[in-house]
Structure formats: C-alpha cells, structure tokens
Design a protein around this motif. Structure first.
Motif, PDB file in Angstrom:
ATOM      1  N   ASP A  88      17.550  55.900 -30.538  1.00  0.00           N
ATOM      2  CA  ASP A  88      17.845  55.876 -29.296  1.00  0.00           C
ATOM      3  C   ASP A  88      16.818  55.406 -28.260  1.00  0.00           C
ATOM      4  N   LYS A  89      15.709  55.063 -28.811  1.00  0.00           N
ATOM      5  CA  LYS A  89      14.470  54.604 -28.072  1.00  0.00           C
ATOM      6  C   LYS A  89      14.387  53.101 -28.420  1.00  0.00           C
ATOM      7  N   PRO A  90      14.022  52.399 -27.130  1.00  0.00           N
ATOM      8  CA  PRO A  90      13.633  50.842 -27.270  1.00  0.00           C
ATOM      9  C   PRO A  90      12.121  50.905 -27.415  1.00  0.00           C
ATOM     10  N   VAL A  91      11.764  49.872 -28.353  1.00  0.00           N
ATOM     11  CA  VAL A  91      10.489  49.496 -28.800  1.00  0.00           C
ATOM     12  C   VAL A  91       9.837  48.594 -27.725  1.00  0.00           C
ATOM     13  N   GLU A  92       8.905  48.890 -26.769  1.00  0.00           N
ATOM     14  CA  GLU A  92       8.611  47.869 -25.905  1.00  0.00           C
ATOM     15  C   GLU A  92       7.070  47.328 -25.863  1.00  0.00           C
ATOM     16  N   VAL A  93       6.784  46.409 -25.654  1.00  0.00           N
ATOM     17  CA  VAL A  93       5.449  45.596 -25.660  1.00  0.00           C
ATOM     18  C   VAL A  93       5.216  45.147 -24.151  1.00  0.00           C
ATOM     19  N   VAL A  94       3.915  45.618 -23.677  1.00  0.00           N
ATOM     20  CA  VAL A  94       3.586  44.938 -22.630  1.00  0.00           C
ATOM     21  C   VAL A  94       3.049  43.452 -22.651  1.00  0.00           C
ATOM     22  N   LEU A  95       3.061  42.590 -22.080  1.00  0.00           N
ATOM     23  CA  LEU A  95       2.631  41.236 -21.903  1.00  0.00           C
ATOM     24  C   LEU A  95       2.112  40.818 -20.620  1.00  0.00           C
ATOM     25  N   GLN A  96       1.351  39.716 -20.593  1.00  0.00           N
ATOM     26  CA  GLN A  96       1.147  39.000 -19.383  1.00  0.00           C
ATOM     27  C   GLN A  96       2.359  37.789 -19.121  1.00  0.00           C
ATOM     28  N   ARG A  97       2.586  37.898 -17.792  1.00  0.00           N
ATOM     29  CA  ARG A  97       3.492  37.013 -17.517  1.00  0.00           C
ATOM     30  C   ARG A  97       3.430  35.545 -18.123  1.00  0.00           C
ATOM     31  N   ALA A  98       1.906  34.965 -18.018  1.00  0.00           N
ATOM     32  CA  ALA A  98       1.774  33.702 -18.632  1.00  0.00           C
ATOM     33  C   ALA A  98       2.090  33.519 -19.897  1.00  0.00           C
ATOM     34  N   ALA A  99       2.239  34.757 -20.774  1.00  0.00           N
ATOM     35  CA  ALA A  99       2.164  34.828 -22.133  1.00  0.00           C
ATOM     36  C   ALA A  99       3.699  34.405 -22.734  1.00  0.00           C
ATOM     37  N   VAL A 100       4.637  34.348 -21.477  1.00  0.00           N
ATOM     38  CA  VAL A 100       5.921  33.824 -22.081  1.00  0.00           C
ATOM     39  C   VAL A 100       6.017  32.413 -22.063  1.00  0.00           C
ATOM     40  N   GLN A 101       6.400  31.922 -23.546  1.00  0.00           N
ATOM     41  CA  GLN A 101       6.632  30.538 -23.597  1.00  0.00           C
ATOM     42  C   GLN A 101       7.633  30.116 -23.386  1.00  0.00           C
TER      43      GLN A 101
END
Length: 113
Positions: A88-101
């Motif tokens: 039921d739980k989502p696996v989440e990762v925290v990233l910097q906005r600039a890391a979005v390609q």
C-alpha cells in the motif's frame, strides 16, 4: 651608411592595418565557435531552467540518473518522486529539482510497469 632592405621598408609602411588583419582569423574562429557551441548550449540551459520551474505535482519525469517516477511532493529546491509501490505504501525518493532531466507524457509510467 645604412641600407634598409626593401621588404622591411614595405612592412614598416603598411602600418596598423596589417596588425588588424592578422587578428581577423582569430576573430572569425571565435565567431564560429560562438554560433556552433556556446549559443546552442545557452539555449539548452534556458529551456531546462524553464522546464524545471514549470514542474508540478503529478508530472512524470526522468531524473539525470535514469530514474523514472511521478512527482508526489514539490517545493522550491527539492521534489519527491514516487518510483514504485510496496503493497500500500509508495517508495519515494527525494531529489533536487535540477536533477530532473526531462518531462514524460502523462501515462508513460503505467505502460512501463
């Protein structure tokens, strides 16, 4: 009595114009470098910055490390990507906005899972 060679006399008479003409190839090479390398790179950086600023909750993205996910939380500096679900739980990762390609079309992640 000193004899000045005619070649030296002609080069001395040419004056400052010949100095400017010797820099012309260097100036042309810089101009070509600017239009082929520097200007396109600046354009890509500007487009990436606009894309990162326009990110919203629910967008599907690819991070620079190749990680695919859906944005679940967003603030000024960081985003939280939902990359999978464990029960039921989502696996989440925290990233910097600039890391979005790049931004993916909606529904892409449903096709890959």
């Amino acid at each position: 009595m000193t004899v000045i060679s005619s070649a030296f006399a002609q080069s001395a008479a040419a004056g400052p114009e010949s100095g400017l003409l010797s820099f012309l190839p260097l100036i042309l090479m810089f101009g070509v470098l600017y239009f082929l390398a520097i200007r396109p790179q600046m354009k890509r950086q500007k487009e990436h910055k606009a894309m990162v600023e326009a990110l919203q909750k629910g967008d599907e993205v690819i991070a620079s490390g190749g990680l695919l996910g859906k944005i679940s939380k967003i603030n000024e500096s960081y985003i939280t990507l939902e990359v999978a679900e464990m029960g039921d739980k989502p696996v989440e990762v925290v990233l910097q906005r600039a890391a979005v390609q790049s931004l993916l079309p909606r529904g892409t992640l449903k096709e890959t899972r």
